[in-house]
Design a protein around this motif. Structure first.
Motif, short mmCIF file in Angstrom:
data_model
loop_
_atom_site.label_atom_id
_atom_site.label_comp_id
_atom_site.label_asym_id
_atom_site.label_seq_id
_atom_site.Cartn_x
_atom_site.Cartn_y
_atom_site.Cartn_z
N ARG A 80 2.78 8.15 0.77
CA ARG A 80 1.88 8.28 1.92
C ARG A 80 0.55 8.90 1.50
N HIS A 95 0.82 -1.21 0.00
CA HIS A 95 0.00 0.00 0.00
C HIS A 95 0.86 1.26 0.00
N THR A 96 2.10 1.12 0.44
CA THR A 96 3.00 2.27 0.55
C THR A 96 3.68 2.63 -0.77
N ARG A 100 -5.11 7.09 3.82
CA ARG A 100 -5.47 5.71 4.15
C ARG A 100 -4.30 4.95 4.76
N ASN A 101 -3.09 5.12 4.22
CA ASN A 101 -1.96 4.30 4.67
C ASN A 101 -1.02 5.03 5.62
N TYR A 148 -1.63 -1.08 11.73
CA TYR A 148 -2.25 -0.47 10.56
C TYR A 148 -3.40 -1.39 10.17
N TYR A 181 -6.74 -1.78 7.68
CA TYR A 181 -7.43 -1.24 6.50
C TYR A 181 -8.61 -2.12 6.12
N MET A 189 1.18 3.31 8.22
CA MET A 189 2.33 2.50 7.78
C MET A 189 3.61 3.33 7.75
#
Length: 236
Positions: A63, A58-59, A66-67, A78, A80, A70
């Motif tokens: 940034r 996701h990273t 949502r993430n 974290y 989701y 992380m």
């Protein structure tokens, strides 16, 4: 949080993930406490311009709202929501500002099996088999009652023990009915691990170039491995 867990989670996720196997994750909530012995995890790296670029994470594109967790300090979670169906739980790794984490894919419920079963029954007509109570990321989150509301929550360091289940029970008795989430690391050989590519990850991130799925051998709670289909560009 004591130095042991903090120092471990400062490292890149592929180094951290296999050392989490056998640890016990405890989530104490008003509706009951559940402890999960971790049997399957996956490591995820950072953005494409980082020292550990990971197209399956996701990273990867940086940034976002949502993430953001992380990229936060290590030792937090974290959480989701995925596919519009379920939540998934990760432990944040690396120093603050550097993206990375470990997805909790599966585990064995070692505390609060009745509580976990009732939570899993929320969208089922019959109780799941014991081995599947927390098999797969969505079932992990549901059994532990972790949601987006828990995103960014601190992970309490409950120490390292040869019998992490016994240590987890002691912590539950000591802490009472407070709401908290913590981890007891296990003293076990780090070499006794099954390593594969990550399961169900599309594109390059799901190939053998990223052998970042780790599982305890012979565990019935481990989810089936699904090799991802690599997306190919269409040619004229």
């Amino acid at each position: 949080m004591t130095a042991g867990l903090h120092e471990l989670l400062l490292a890149p996720a592929p180094d951290v993930a296999p050392r989490l196997l056998g640890a016990v994750l405890v989530c104490a909530r008003p509706g009951g406490t559940v402890g999960l012995r971790l049997t399957e995890v996956e490591a995820y790296g950072g953005p494409q311009d980082s020292d550990l670029p990971d197209p399956g994470a996701h990273t990867y594109r940086g940034r976002t709202a949502r993430n953001a967790s992380m990229f936060g300090p290590p030792g937090h979670v974290y959480v989701y929501f995925t596919y519009g169906l379920h939540h998934a739980v990760n432990f944040v790794c690396r120093p603050e500002g550097v993206g990375g984490g470990v997805l909790i894919r599966s585990g064995e419920v070692v505390l609060g099996s009745e509580v976990a079963t009732q939570r899993r029954l929320a969208n089922r007509s019959s109780a799941p088999a014991f081995a599947s109570l927390a098999r797969g990321p969505g079932n992990v989150a549901q059994a532990l009652a972790l949601t987006r509301d828990d995103d960014g929550a601190a992970l309490a360091d409950l120490g390292t023990a040869p019998d992490p289940v016994a240590r987890a029970r002691e912590e539950v008795e000591r802490r009472g009915e407070d709401t908290w989430t913590g981890l007891v690391l296990a003293q076990r050989p780090a070499s006794d691990v099954v390593v594969t590519a990550r399961t169900g990850v599309s594109g390059e991130g799901g190939t053998d170039a990223y052998p970042w799925r780790y599982a305890l051998p012979g565990e019935p709670t481990v989810s089936p491995y699904r090799k991802a289909t690599v997306k190919r560009r269409r040619t004229r």
